[in-house]
Enzyme design. Structure first.
Site, PDB file in Angstrom:
ATOM      1  N   SER A 189      -7.564  -0.549  -7.133  1.00  0.00           N
ATOM      2  CA  SER A 189      -6.767  -1.277  -8.124  1.00  0.00           C
ATOM      3  C   SER A 189      -6.522  -2.694  -7.624  1.00  0.00           C
ATOM      4  O   SER A 189      -6.238  -2.890  -6.439  1.00  0.00           O
ATOM      5  CB  SER A 189      -5.424  -0.583  -8.362  1.00  0.00           C
ATOM      6  OG  SER A 189      -5.611   0.690  -8.939  1.00  0.00           O
ATOM      7  N   HIS A 203      -6.350  -8.362 -13.741  1.00  0.00           N
ATOM      8  CA  HIS A 203      -6.194  -6.992 -13.235  1.00  0.00           C
ATOM      9  C   HIS A 203      -7.505  -6.247 -13.420  1.00  0.00           C
ATOM     10  O   HIS A 203      -8.247  -6.507 -14.361  1.00  0.00           O
ATOM     11  CB  HIS A 203      -5.081  -6.284 -14.015  1.00  0.00           C
ATOM     12  CG  HIS A 203      -5.235  -4.795 -14.080  1.00  0.00           C
ATOM     13  ND1 HIS A 203      -5.880  -4.166 -15.137  1.00  0.00           N
ATOM     14  CD2 HIS A 203      -4.856  -3.807 -13.235  1.00  0.00           C
ATOM     15  CE1 HIS A 203      -5.883  -2.861 -14.935  1.00  0.00           C
ATOM     16  NE2 HIS A 203      -5.273  -2.614 -13.793  1.00  0.00           N
ATOM     17  N   GLY A 358       3.554   9.268  -5.617  1.00  0.00           N
ATOM     18  CA  GLY A 358       2.638   8.300  -5.022  1.00  0.00           C
ATOM     19  C   GLY A 358       3.362   7.320  -4.120  1.00  0.00           C
ATOM     20  O   GLY A 358       4.601   7.275  -4.066  1.00  0.00           O
ATOM     21  N   ARG A 359       2.585   6.506  -3.422  1.00  0.00           N
ATOM     22  CA  ARG A 359       3.158   5.541  -2.480  1.00  0.00           C
ATOM     23  C   ARG A 359       3.750   4.371  -3.257  1.00  0.00           C
ATOM     24  O   ARG A 359       3.023   3.585  -3.876  1.00  0.00           O
ATOM     25  CB  ARG A 359       2.085   5.056  -1.506  1.00  0.00           C
ATOM     26  CG  ARG A 359       2.607   4.155  -0.392  1.00  0.00           C
ATOM     27  CD  ARG A 359       1.505   3.890   0.627  1.00  0.00           C
ATOM     28  NE  ARG A 359       2.027   3.161   1.760  1.00  0.00           N
ATOM     29  CZ  ARG A 359       1.955   1.822   1.885  1.00  0.00           C
ATOM     30  NH1 ARG A 359       1.406   1.093   0.922  1.00  0.00           N
ATOM     31  NH2 ARG A 359       2.436   1.221   2.960  1.00  0.00           N
ATOM     32  N   THR A 360       5.056   4.221  -3.224  1.00  0.00           N
ATOM     33  CA  THR A 360       5.755   3.274  -4.077  1.00  0.00           C
ATOM     34  C   THR A 360       5.302   1.835  -3.845  1.00  0.00           C
ATOM     35  O   THR A 360       5.076   1.075  -4.801  1.00  0.00           O
ATOM     36  CB  THR A 360       7.277   3.380  -3.863  1.00  0.00           C
ATOM     37  OG1 THR A 360       7.684   4.722  -4.123  1.00  0.00           O
ATOM     38  CG2 THR A 360       8.020   2.435  -4.781  1.00  0.00           C
ATOM     39  N   GLU A 361       5.180   1.411  -2.584  1.00  0.00           N
ATOM     40  CA  GLU A 361       4.797   0.026  -2.295  1.00  0.00           C
ATOM     41  C   GLU A 361       3.427  -0.307  -2.886  1.00  0.00           C
ATOM     42  O   GLU A 361       3.203  -1.407  -3.385  1.00  0.00           O
ATOM     43  CB  GLU A 361       4.794  -0.224  -0.788  1.00  0.00           C
ATOM     44  CG  GLU A 361       6.180  -0.276  -0.168  1.00  0.00           C
ATOM     45  CD  GLU A 361       7.038  -1.377  -0.766  1.00  0.00           C
ATOM     46  OE1 GLU A 361       6.553  -2.506  -0.920  1.00  0.00           O
ATOM     47  OE2 GLU A 361       8.204  -1.091  -1.094  1.00  0.00           O
ATOM     48  N   SER A 362       2.496   0.644  -2.817  1.00  0.00           N
ATOM     49  CA  SER A 362       1.161   0.409  -3.366  1.00  0.00           C
ATOM     50  C   SER A 362       1.187   0.376  -4.882  1.00  0.00           C
ATOM     51  O   SER A 362       0.492  -0.431  -5.515  1.00  0.00           O
ATOM     52  CB  SER A 362       0.201   1.495  -2.879  1.00  0.00           C
ATOM     53  OG  SER A 362       0.067   1.453  -1.475  1.00  0.00           O
TER      54      SER A 362
END
Length: 399
Positions: A189, A203, A358-362
């Site tokens: 992404s 994006h 899921g990984r919040t920062e990502s």
């Protein structure tokens, strides 16, 4: 001094040759050859562009698009030391496709795509580098989130790779219409937030998903452009670039996935689109009768990935040096606010990632570095802001 270029081909250019230099050019076939790069003085002040060519040209000499030898010229107009040209990439910019399409080979291709894109974004930015943040998922798998902050061109950029597996929650499995909860997913992404209001936000995402012991699988992906100020010619060129990339392997794909992007990248609560659209596709092969039918969709995903960087980089190169002031920055903050609204309130990928642990920062790397909301803002009639607002509606046929 040499410059590394990987098929950075601009289009719709008017300008004069002001300098050239010999460089090492990495072609899409991975071969390396010495070419000349012309520095073109663009019709916008201070906006120099680079055009790869196999023939050196001294400043102010006649230039023919045929000299490039790397792309076909579909339209050429030349007058007294200036030229205008419209060109398409003959070969997509992307890592070579794997010889066999398997879970492991697709994962390797995703990793290579992330690495290649980050290297080229660093070169295009010219000052900043990505922070590379590898991470593990306790339930299975992991990834690497690369983030660039405070560059000359890019105020914030995120390029995230992941390959994860395990068991979905019952709610997630139901949402994906899966009979079983085991899954594997890999993808990349990308979100780019430029510093200049004249350079569009962009994006893209490419992904592959397996479930039910590999008996169900599909591809998905897309790319879209969110200009702060809409330039109709640039929007058309962007769409033509995407069309060329996917129609070569899947005739008829462009209108289908363009319309899907129009439907998806819309803020229903404001009845406006996020930008000028692009392509969006999901669950390609989910109902396939054979593995071969599933794999037949990979070239389209490869085409989207291949078109992403050249399509945006040419627009960025043409506009990055264009001057701007507080008015343009204020409009940029407002448009970034709309972008954040979409990602947090509408985007299915964001919601799915947060709801499934899921990984919040990502997941939230896509948010802009600075945004604002102005109560009941109405652009001044006849202004560039009002003209942009008028373009942000579903159903615009750019081609």
């Amino acid at each position: 001094m040499g410059i590394t270029v990987r098929n950075l081909i601009p289009w719709n250019i008017r300008g004069t040759v002001v300098a050239w230099t010999s460089v090492r050019c990495f072609q899409p076939t991975s071969s390396i050859e010495t070419v000349f790069v012309l520095r073109i003085r663009h019709h916008r002040p201070g906006a120099d562009l680079l055009l790869p060519t196999r023939t050196g040209k001294v400043p102010n000499t006649p230039f023919s698009v045929a000299d490039t030898g790397t792309v076909p010229a579909t339209e050429t107009v030349q007058t007294a030391g200036t030229f205008a040209t419209h060109m398409l990439l003959q070969t997509p910019w992307a890592p070579p496709a794997p010889s066999t399409i398997t879970r492991n080979s697709i994962t390797a291709w995703m990793r290579a795509f992330q690495a290649q894109l980050c290297a080229d974004l660093e070169a295009l930015d010219g000052t900043a580098t990505f922070r590379r943040d590898p991470w593990d998922r306790p339930e299975g798998g992991g990834g690497q989130t690369n983030v660039l902050i405070d560059g000359a061109l890019l105020e914030k950029a995120g390029v995230a790779f992941s390959a994860v597996w395990g068991e979905l929650s019952a709610a997630a499995a139901k949402a994906l219409e899966l009979p079983a909860r085991d899954f594997f997913a890999t993808g990349v992404s990308v979100v780019l937030h430029p510093r200049s209001p004249w350079v569009p936000i962009t994006h893209m995402n490419v992904r592959y998903f397996e479930a039910d012991g590999g008996r169900r699988a599909w591809f998905g992906g897309g790319a879209d452009l969110t200009p702060i100020y809409v330039d109709a010619a640039e929007a058309r060129a962007y769409h033509e670039h995407l069309r060329a990339a996917v129609e070569v392997t899947h005739p008829g794909a462009y209108p289908r996935f363009r319309d899907w992007a129009d439907q998806y990248f819309t803020l229903p609560h404001r009845q406006e689109t996020r930008g000028v659209g692009g392509l969006f596709a999901d669950r390609l092969g989910a109902d396939a009768a054979s593995r071969e039918e599933i794999e037949s969709w990979f070239p389209l995903i490869n085409g989207i990935a291949g078109a992403f960087f050249p399509a945006w980089a040419a627009i960025a190169a043409a506009n990055r040096a264009r001057p701007y002031g507080e008015r343009e920055l204020a409009w940029q903050r407002l448009r970034r606010g709309r972008y954040a609204e979409f990602n947090l309130a509408v985007d299915r990928g964001t919601r799915f990632g947060l709801e499934t642990g899921g990984r919040t920062e990502s997941i939230l790397m896509s948010l802009p570095p600075l945004a604002s909301w102005t109560y009941d803002y109405q652009p001044e009639a006849g202004s560039l802001e009002a003209q942009t607002q008028a373009w942000l509606r579903p159903g615009v046929q750019w081609l």
